[in-house]
Design an enzyme around this catalytic site. Structure first.
Site, PDB file in Angstrom:
ATOM      1  N   ASP A  68       0.821  -1.217   0.000  1.00  0.00           N
ATOM      2  CA  ASP A  68       0.000   0.000   0.000  1.00  0.00           C
ATOM      3  C   ASP A  68       0.854   1.266   0.000  1.00  0.00           C
ATOM      4  O   ASP A  68       2.005   1.268   0.446  1.00  0.00           O
ATOM      5  CB  ASP A  68      -0.869   0.041   1.258  1.00  0.00           C
ATOM      6  CG  ASP A  68      -2.009  -0.960   1.229  1.00  0.00           C
ATOM      7  OD1 ASP A  68      -1.997  -1.859   0.363  1.00  0.00           O
ATOM      8  OD2 ASP A  68      -2.904  -0.852   2.085  1.00  0.00           O
ATOM      9  N   ASP A  69       0.209   2.351  -0.446  1.00  0.00           N
ATOM     10  CA  ASP A  69       0.657   3.745  -0.261  1.00  0.00           C
ATOM     11  C   ASP A  69       1.696   4.224  -1.254  1.00  0.00           C
ATOM     12  O   ASP A  69       2.133   5.368  -1.191  1.00  0.00           O
ATOM     13  CB  ASP A  69       1.194   3.997   1.159  1.00  0.00           C
ATOM     14  CG  ASP A  69       0.134   3.853   2.224  1.00  0.00           C
ATOM     15  OD1 ASP A  69      -1.032   3.612   1.866  1.00  0.00           O
ATOM     16  OD2 ASP A  69       0.472   3.978   3.411  1.00  0.00           O
TER      17      ASP A  69
ATOM     18  N   HIS B 204      -6.244   2.973  -4.136  1.00  0.00           N
ATOM     19  CA  HIS B 204      -6.080   3.240  -2.705  1.00  0.00           C
ATOM     20  C   HIS B 204      -6.436   4.695  -2.379  1.00  0.00           C
ATOM     21  O   HIS B 204      -5.911   5.249  -1.419  1.00  0.00           O
ATOM     22  CB  HIS B 204      -4.642   2.919  -2.289  1.00  0.00           C
ATOM     23  CG  HIS B 204      -4.436   2.749  -0.812  1.00  0.00           C
ATOM     24  ND1 HIS B 204      -5.305   2.030  -0.008  1.00  0.00           N
ATOM     25  CD2 HIS B 204      -3.454   3.201   0.013  1.00  0.00           C
ATOM     26  CE1 HIS B 204      -4.861   2.043   1.236  1.00  0.00           C
ATOM     27  NE2 HIS B 204      -3.745   2.757   1.288  1.00  0.00           N
TER      28      HIS B 204
ATOM     29  N   HIS C 270      -5.401   9.517   0.397  1.00  0.00           N
ATOM     30  CA  HIS C 270      -5.290   8.689   1.600  1.00  0.00           C
ATOM     31  C   HIS C 270      -6.016   9.285   2.820  1.00  0.00           C
ATOM     32  O   HIS C 270      -5.479   9.333   3.922  1.00  0.00           O
ATOM     33  CB  HIS C 270      -3.809   8.455   1.949  1.00  0.00           C
ATOM     34  CG  HIS C 270      -3.586   7.202   2.762  1.00  0.00           C
ATOM     35  ND1 HIS C 270      -3.649   7.183   4.143  1.00  0.00           N
ATOM     36  CD2 HIS C 270      -3.287   5.938   2.390  1.00  0.00           C
ATOM     37  CE1 HIS C 270      -3.394   5.958   4.575  1.00  0.00           C
ATOM     38  NE2 HIS C 270      -3.173   5.179   3.530  1.00  0.00           N
TER      39      HIS C 270
ATOM     40  N   HIS D 134       3.595  -2.203   3.291  1.00  0.00           N
ATOM     41  CA  HIS D 134       3.713  -0.849   2.735  1.00  0.00           C
ATOM     42  C   HIS D 134       5.086  -0.662   2.106  1.00  0.00           C
ATOM     43  O   HIS D 134       6.094  -0.722   2.818  1.00  0.00           O
ATOM     44  CB  HIS D 134       3.502   0.191   3.837  1.00  0.00           C
ATOM     45  CG  HIS D 134       2.142   0.132   4.467  1.00  0.00           C
ATOM     46  ND1 HIS D 134       1.821  -0.796   5.448  1.00  0.00           N
ATOM     47  CD2 HIS D 134       1.026   0.871   4.255  1.00  0.00           C
ATOM     48  CE1 HIS D 134       0.553  -0.618   5.805  1.00  0.00           C
ATOM     49  NE2 HIS D 134       0.048   0.379   5.102  1.00  0.00           N
TER      50      HIS D 134
END
Length: 222
Positions: A28-29, A79, A83, A174
């Site tokens: 993620d991210d 995603h 965020h 991540h």
């Protein structure tokens, strides 16, 4: 995370019942300008596929890395754009965050994401069903969380993933965390040595490989 995520509905996936020893590594991210390419090198050297849940405003900042992720056979998921904690957002604002990100990924890769992961896992059941009905995007959560964002160190991240992973697991991590990327050789090799294979989220759910799907651009209405 909401308490109701364990309920079975088509809008929510935490793990997959699979007859074969397969797990899905998810990151993620990203993309991260330095760490993501290092991770991609590790995956390429091992012939493994993963799923990357990318943030829209980072997608447009590092399009070459996004293109590489897709070109090397990995799946790209949505995603959100910035965020945020979407549980506090209206439907219109949720869809704006998701549609902007899907459009950015589409423009770079030629295909939209087919799954969504909410930042922090914060997304109510009502929102998950709304998104599934409006955009046909299931919400993908996880069954293994090494808490790598707390930066416990590479060896701890690896041991938590190795101890928690079972066939059908969806593993959260991540690729913006240097400790996580440093943990990946031990993690990937350890899972492989246990006889576990790697698949993208789409593959785990029995869908075609993301790159082989034919799409009409239907992520946003109008």
């Amino acid at each position: 995370m909401p308490d109701d995520i364990a309920q079975r509905d088509a809008a929510t996936v935490m793990a997959v019942r699979t007859p074969s020893p397969v797990v899905s590594m998810t990151f993620d991210d990203g993309p991260h300008p330095k760490l993501t390419p290092v991770l991609l090198d590790m995956l390429k050297a091992r012939g493994l596929r993963a799923t990357f849940y990318l943030i829209g405003n980072r997608v447009v900042t590092w399009p070459d890395i996004v293109r590489r992720i897709a070109d090397e056979g990995h799946e790209i998921g949505n995603h959100s754009w910035t965020h945020p904690n979407l549980a506090k957002y209206s439907n219109a604002n949720v869809l704006d965050q998701i549609d902007r990100t899907s459009d950015a990924i589409f423009k770079i890769t030629g295909r939209p994401p087919v799954t969504f992961r909410p930042p922090y896992g914060s997304f109510t059941r009502r929102q998950r069903i709304m998104l599934y009905e409006e955009r046909n995007l299931p919400t993908i959560l996880w069954s293994v969380d090494p808490q790598d964002w707390r930066r416990p160190g590479a060896s701890v991240v690896a041991s938590r993933i190795l101890s928690g992973s079972r066939p059908g697991a969806i593993i959260l991590s991540h690729d913006i965390q240097s400790g996580t990327v440093k943990a990946m050789p031990q993690t990937l090799d350890g899972l492989s040595q246990r006889g576990l294979r790697f698949a993208t989220v789409s593959q785990m759910m029995g869908w075609p490989l993301w790159q082989s799907r034919s799409f009409r651009r239907a992520t946003a209405k109008g």
